[in-house]
Write a protein that holds these residues in place. Structure first.
Motif, mmCIF file in Angstrom:
data_model
loop_
_atom_site.group_PDB
_atom_site.id
_atom_site.type_symbol
_atom_site.label_atom_id
_atom_site.label_comp_id
_atom_site.label_asym_id
_atom_site.label_seq_id
_atom_site.Cartn_x
_atom_site.Cartn_y
_atom_site.Cartn_z
ATOM 1 N N GLN A 99 15.817 -10.111 -13.519
ATOM 2 C CA GLN A 99 16.376 -10.399 -12.196
ATOM 3 C C GLN A 99 16.363 -9.112 -11.381
ATOM 4 O OE1 GLN A 99 17.510 -13.510 -11.142
ATOM 5 N NE2 GLN A 99 17.584 -12.550 -9.132
ATOM 6 N N GLY A 100 15.463 -9.021 -10.440
ATOM 7 C CA GLY A 100 15.366 -7.809 -9.638
ATOM 8 C C GLY A 100 14.061 -7.789 -8.862
ATOM 9 N N GLU A 145 3.709 -1.642 -9.351
ATOM 10 C CA GLU A 145 3.684 -3.097 -9.518
ATOM 11 C C GLU A 145 4.054 -3.516 -10.934
ATOM 12 O OE1 GLU A 145 1.569 -1.300 -7.967
ATOM 13 O OE2 GLU A 145 1.218 -2.170 -5.978
ATOM 14 N N ASN A 146 3.896 -2.629 -11.918
ATOM 15 C CA ASN A 146 4.195 -2.955 -13.309
ATOM 16 C C ASN A 146 5.539 -2.399 -13.762
ATOM 17 O OD1 ASN A 146 1.858 -4.402 -13.714
ATOM 18 N ND2 ASN A 146 0.672 -2.630 -14.375
ATOM 19 N N VAL A 147 6.364 -1.947 -12.805
ATOM 20 C CA VAL A 147 7.702 -1.434 -13.121
ATOM 21 C C VAL A 147 8.721 -2.348 -12.445
ATOM 22 C CG1 VAL A 147 9.284 0.512 -12.924
ATOM 23 C CG2 VAL A 147 6.843 0.925 -13.296
ATOM 24 N N LEU A 148 9.602 -2.954 -13.225
ATOM 25 C CA LEU A 148 10.618 -3.867 -12.710
ATOM 26 C C LEU A 148 11.963 -3.145 -12.651
ATOM 27 C CD1 LEU A 148 9.648 -7.055 -14.752
ATOM 28 C CD2 LEU A 148 8.876 -6.370 -12.490
ATOM 29 N N VAL A 149 12.632 -3.260 -11.512
ATOM 30 C CA VAL A 149 13.934 -2.615 -11.319
ATOM 31 C C VAL A 149 14.980 -3.716 -11.235
ATOM 32 C CG1 VAL A 149 15.292 -1.069 -9.886
ATOM 33 C CG2 VAL A 149 12.811 -0.726 -10.087
ATOM 34 N N ALA A 150 15.817 -3.814 -12.270
ATOM 35 C CA ALA A 150 16.842 -4.856 -12.320
ATOM 36 C C ALA A 150 18.088 -4.372 -11.603
ATOM 37 C CB ALA A 150 17.159 -5.230 -13.764
ATOM 38 N N GLU A 151 19.000 -5.314 -11.351
ATOM 39 C CA GLU A 151 20.247 -4.999 -10.652
ATOM 40 C C GLU A 151 21.068 -3.997 -11.444
ATOM 41 O OE1 GLU A 151 22.485 -8.430 -9.721
ATOM 42 O OE2 GLU A 151 24.237 -7.322 -9.084
ATOM 43 N N SER A 152 21.699 -3.081 -10.736
ATOM 44 C CA SER A 152 22.531 -2.059 -11.375
ATOM 45 C C SER A 152 23.688 -2.697 -12.139
ATOM 46 C CB SER A 152 23.076 -1.101 -10.308
ATOM 47 O OG SER A 152 24.101 -0.308 -10.865
ATOM 48 N N PRO A 153 23.953 -2.246 -13.381
ATOM 49 C CA PRO A 153 25.089 -2.796 -14.131
ATOM 50 C C PRO A 153 26.417 -2.590 -13.418
ATOM 51 C CG PRO A 153 23.638 -1.499 -15.552
ATOM 52 C CD PRO A 153 23.185 -1.263 -14.139
ATOM 53 N N ALA A 163 20.359 1.708 -12.097
ATOM 54 C CA ALA A 163 19.552 0.495 -12.266
ATOM 55 C C ALA A 163 18.888 0.473 -13.639
ATOM 56 C CB ALA A 163 18.496 0.411 -11.174
ATOM 57 N N VAL A 164 18.579 -0.736 -14.100
ATOM 58 C CA VAL A 164 17.864 -0.912 -15.363
ATOM 59 C C VAL A 164 16.385 -1.105 -15.049
ATOM 60 C CG1 VAL A 164 17.582 -2.348 -17.414
ATOM 61 C CG2 VAL A 164 19.863 -1.927 -16.476
ATOM 62 N N VAL A 165 15.539 -0.314 -15.690
ATOM 63 C CA VAL A 165 14.097 -0.325 -15.421
ATOM 64 C C VAL A 165 13.365 -0.868 -16.642
ATOM 65 C CG1 VAL A 165 12.077 1.111 -14.925
ATOM 66 C CG2 VAL A 165 14.262 1.587 -13.812
ATOM 67 N N LYS A 166 12.413 -1.749 -16.396
ATOM 68 C CA LYS A 166 11.596 -2.295 -17.481
ATOM 69 C C LYS A 166 10.130 -2.213 -17.087
ATOM 70 C CE LYS A 166 15.058 -5.481 -19.396
ATOM 71 N NZ LYS A 166 15.009 -5.105 -20.812
ATOM 72 N N VAL A 167 9.288 -1.862 -18.055
ATOM 73 C CA VAL A 167 7.843 -1.730 -17.820
ATOM 74 C C VAL A 167 7.155 -2.966 -18.361
ATOM 75 C CG1 VAL A 167 5.784 -0.342 -18.250
ATOM 76 C CG2 VAL A 167 7.994 0.769 -17.931
ATOM 77 N N ALA A 168 6.231 -3.522 -17.558
ATOM 78 C CA ALA A 168 5.540 -4.758 -17.930
ATOM 79 C C ALA A 168 4.053 -4.499 -18.110
ATOM 80 C CB ALA A 168 5.765 -5.818 -16.847
ATOM 81 N N ASP A 169 3.335 -5.554 -18.539
ATOM 82 C CA ASP A 169 1.870 -5.566 -18.679
ATOM 83 C C ASP A 169 1.356 -4.588 -19.712
ATOM 84 O OD1 ASP A 169 0.571 -6.541 -15.421
ATOM 85 O OD2 ASP A 169 1.199 -7.681 -17.147
ATOM 86 N N PHE A 170 2.100 -4.430 -20.833
ATOM 87 C CA PHE A 170 1.545 -3.652 -21.936
ATOM 88 C C PHE A 170 0.403 -4.385 -22.612
ATOM 89 C CE2 PHE A 170 5.433 -1.169 -21.668
ATOM 90 C CZ PHE A 170 4.979 0.091 -21.989
ATOM 91 N N GLY A 171 0.226 -5.664 -22.296
ATOM 92 C CA GLY A 171 -0.864 -6.431 -22.899
ATOM 93 C C GLY A 171 -2.219 -5.918 -22.501
ATOM 94 N N LEU A 172 -2.309 -5.164 -21.378
ATOM 95 C CA LEU A 172 -3.591 -4.605 -20.970
ATOM 96 C C LEU A 172 -3.871 -3.289 -21.681
ATOM 97 C CD1 LEU A 172 -3.521 -5.378 -17.167
ATOM 98 C CD2 LEU A 172 -4.512 -6.701 -19.023
ATOM 99 N N ALA A 173 -2.922 -2.855 -22.535
ATOM 100 C CA ALA A 173 -3.141 -1.626 -23.282
ATOM 101 C C ALA A 173 -4.096 -1.868 -24.428
ATOM 102 C CB ALA A 173 -1.805 -1.115 -23.822
#
Length: 650
Positions: A99-100, A145-153, A163-173
């Motif tokens: 969610q972010g 575009e591959n970094v998601l920033v979620a709502e601050s706890p 904020a909580v940060v999550k990295v996506a699209d490791f499948g292209l690695a």
């Protein structure tokens, strides 16, 4: 959420479990939806590849490997994968729904971040990438575009430090030792963030991700990437030929320590960079500690107590306090004005604590003057905050981009260009809309966001030959085109249920809502056409009739004997339906020859004339060197070649 385009998947349930509720984003190879896991009653993200990629075996395998890859990276800053499967032949992944917003969305909204925010986000990015490097994997496409920033706890609006940060699209690695060029020969990286070694020799390792992370840090600090241009190849080579400039050259307030960090991470020589994301993370944490110490020192200086106001200034202080306490005017603790410890003294005429009435009058006058000055200051400040610093937004709609840029420079406005919008009436690169709207209130020199026309929205009919009907319909509908299924046809080349042809033809340019008719294969027709060439037409007719086929005959001149089949359509072995026509080219025999009138011609000359016409000659009479007195067949008679002509010579 982009749900403006009709999408047949929205509302459907995948595998009897995941009900798709909306579309989040559509990329070049896959589309991401939000879905409800009806079994566990939670919201998930469902990523399904486009139908055009379904026939690409290498891409499908890579997409399937994405689940296995991310499953190996159990880390709080990596987007988790829950499930995988296929829907109508298209592979999909079920992932954690964050969610972010993407970091790209944040940068579009904020333009750039302060150093503490940038370091906080980068730390979590590097923590996720470091986990991949420890597993022997390279992300290869680190970008906002591959970094998601979620709502601050903490729930604080705009609080990116927490904020909580999550990295996506490791499948292209891929594994570190794997090639960095995909099967089509294209670099699997975005050119604005691509490392020099990927451009020059296609090599990628952990230091490649460090370089891309350094470019992301530069963009967070400055609001732009270091190298840009219209030609992607040219942009890629700028990374090879030029050093990344210091962020402080764009934003002077960027600390020297962050300039040095960007320089180390983006050195063109990979050997001079931090060895992997873990090494770079340690450097970022050190820099962030220094920044934190500097911020704390500044905060302490700001908290030095102000001198307590004179008793007579209490009313003025009360006025300022009232203004500061209004909604929207709250100050941080260190910036609040000192509170009064006691009520102001009340003086009465004749009070023994005063030295005299004149002194009291002067104090009252000074107090009144001070109150008047403070009132003017408050009124002026209020006017400036609420009205004075505002003006009306200019009308830029229907200006070209060049005209809008010139106007903004001349009138000290800052322009920001959002995503374009298609328009059937407004020319390309002309302003379609603006925010704030024309005549709306805007701060002097403030930012105006413009939407430029992309021109008419058009789609080319793709080549769908051999594509399964469901996948072909999905691809066309995702482009906003209507689909109609035409009359099925037999095909010797296309499997049953796949598309044989489209109408309009492949490459035709259409607008949204236009209809494309798909002709689907019924497979190979049940009757195999026999080989009839060289046969007599009567035999050919009989053979076709016995198979339930019809003969369509076309007679042609030929050296072959009359009634001989010369050619046929369709070719032998082709499938045909019952009562289908087989077109036969049939010989009419050699063309007829017209016998000339030879009477009274020398006999030998007449013989030569007939032989030149491919006729045989028989000379009768008692004088073969005489003149022709009779002939059979007679003159101007048409006969087949090699017909014998009898001449009587006397």
């Amino acid at each position: 959420m982009d749900t403006t385009v009709a999408d047949t998947l929205i509302g459907t349930t995948i595998d009897g479990r995941y009900r798709i509720t909306g579309r989040v984003a559509r990329g070049g190879m896959a589309t991401v939806y939000t879905a409800t896991d009806q079994r566990l009653e939670r919201t998930v993200a469902l990523k399904i590849i486009h139908p055009s990629q379904a026939t690409n075996v290498h891409f499908v395998d890579r997409f399937t490997d994405e689940a296995k890859t991310i499953a190996r990276l159990t880390h709080p800053n990596v987007v988790a994968v829950y499930d995988q499967g296929r829907h109508q032949g298209l592979p999909y992944l079920v992932m954690e729904y964050v969610q972010g917003h993407t970091l790209r969305d944040v940068l579009i909204q904020r333009r750039r971040l302060n150093p503490n925010e940038a370091c906080a986000i980068l730390e979590q990015m590097l923590a996720a990438i470091a986990a991949a490097h420890r597993a022997g994997l390279v992300h290869r496409d680190v970008k906002p575009e591959n970094v998601l920033v979620a709502e601050s706890p903490s729930g604080g609006a705009g609080n990116l430090v927490d904020a909580v940060v999550k990295v996506a699209d490791f499948g292209l690695a891929r594994a570190i030792e794997a090639s960095s060029v995909d099967e089509s020969g294209q670099l699997m990286a975005t050119v604005a963030y691509v490392a020099p070694e990927l451009v020059t020799d296609g090599h990628a390792d952990a230091r490649t991700d460090v370089y891309s992370a350094g470019i992301v840090l530069y963009e967070m600090l400055t609001g732009r990437v270091p190298f840009d241009g219209d030609d992607p190849v040219e942009v890629a080579w700028q990374h090879v030929d030029h050093d990344v400039p210091a962020p402080s050259r764009i934003v002077s307030s960027v600390p020297r320590s962050l300039d040095d960090l960007v320089a180390r991470a983006t050195r063109r020589d990979a050997g001079a960079r931090p060895t992997d994301a873990g090494a770079m993370l340690a450097e970022v944490q050190s820099v962030r500690d220094d920044l934190g110490a500097a911020s704390a020192e500044t905060a302490l200086l700001r908290q030095v107590p102000q001198s307590r106001p004179a008793p007579g200034a209490a009313d003025a202080t009360a006025m300022l306090t009232a203004v500061a306490d209004r909604p929207g005017s709250a100050r941080p603790t260190w910036a609040r004005l000192p509170e009064q410890s006691r009520s102001p003294q009340t003086y009465r005429r004749g009070d023994t604590r005063l030295s005299g009435g004149g002194r009291f009058d002067r104090r009252r006058i000074l107090l009144s003057a001070a109150i008047a000055v403070m009132a003017l200051v408050v009124i002026g400040s209020t006017w400036w905050v609420t009205l004075g610093r505002y003006t009306e937004a200019p009308g830029l709609v229907n200006m070209t981009k060049a005209q809008a840029d010139l106007f903004a420079r001349q009138n000290n406005f800052e322009l920001f260009y959002g995503d374009g919008a298609y328009s059937e009436t407004v020319p390309k690169d002309t302003v379609v809309s603006q925010n704030p709207a024309p005549d709306a209130r805007i701060v002097n020199g403030g930012r105006i966001t413009l939407t430029l026309s992309l021109g008419p929205e058009r789609f080319r009919v793709p080549d769908l030959g051999g594509t399964e009907l469901a996948a072909a319909k999905a691809e066309l509908e995702q482009d906003g085109l209507q689909v109609k299924v035409g009359t099925p046809q037999y095909s010797d080349l296309v499997a049953e249920g796949a598309v044989v042809s489209t109408s309009p033809a492949v490459g035709t340019v259409l607008k949204r809502g236009d209809t494309v008719t798909l002709v689907v294969s019924k497979g190979k027709a049940p009757i195999s056409v026999p080989d009839l060439v060289g046969k007599n037409i009567n035999d050919a007719r009989s053979q076709l009739q016995a198979l339930g086929l019809n003969a369509a005959e076309r007679y042609k001149d030929s050296d072959q004997p009359a009634d001989t089949v010369l050619a046929q359509t369709p070719k032998p072995g082709t499938g045909a339906a019952k009562d289908a026509e087989v077109t036969l080219d049939v010989s009419k025999g050699p063309p007829l020859v017209t016998v000339p009138d030879l009477n009274n011609q020398p006999c030998q000359q007449a013989a030569q004339t007939l032989q030149g016409l491919n006729l045989r000659v028989r000379i009768e009479g008692f004088n073969q060197n005489g003149f022709v007195r009779q002939q059979n067949p007679g003159g101007n008679t048409q006969v087949p070649p090699q017909t014998e002509v009898v001449v009587a010579c006397f």
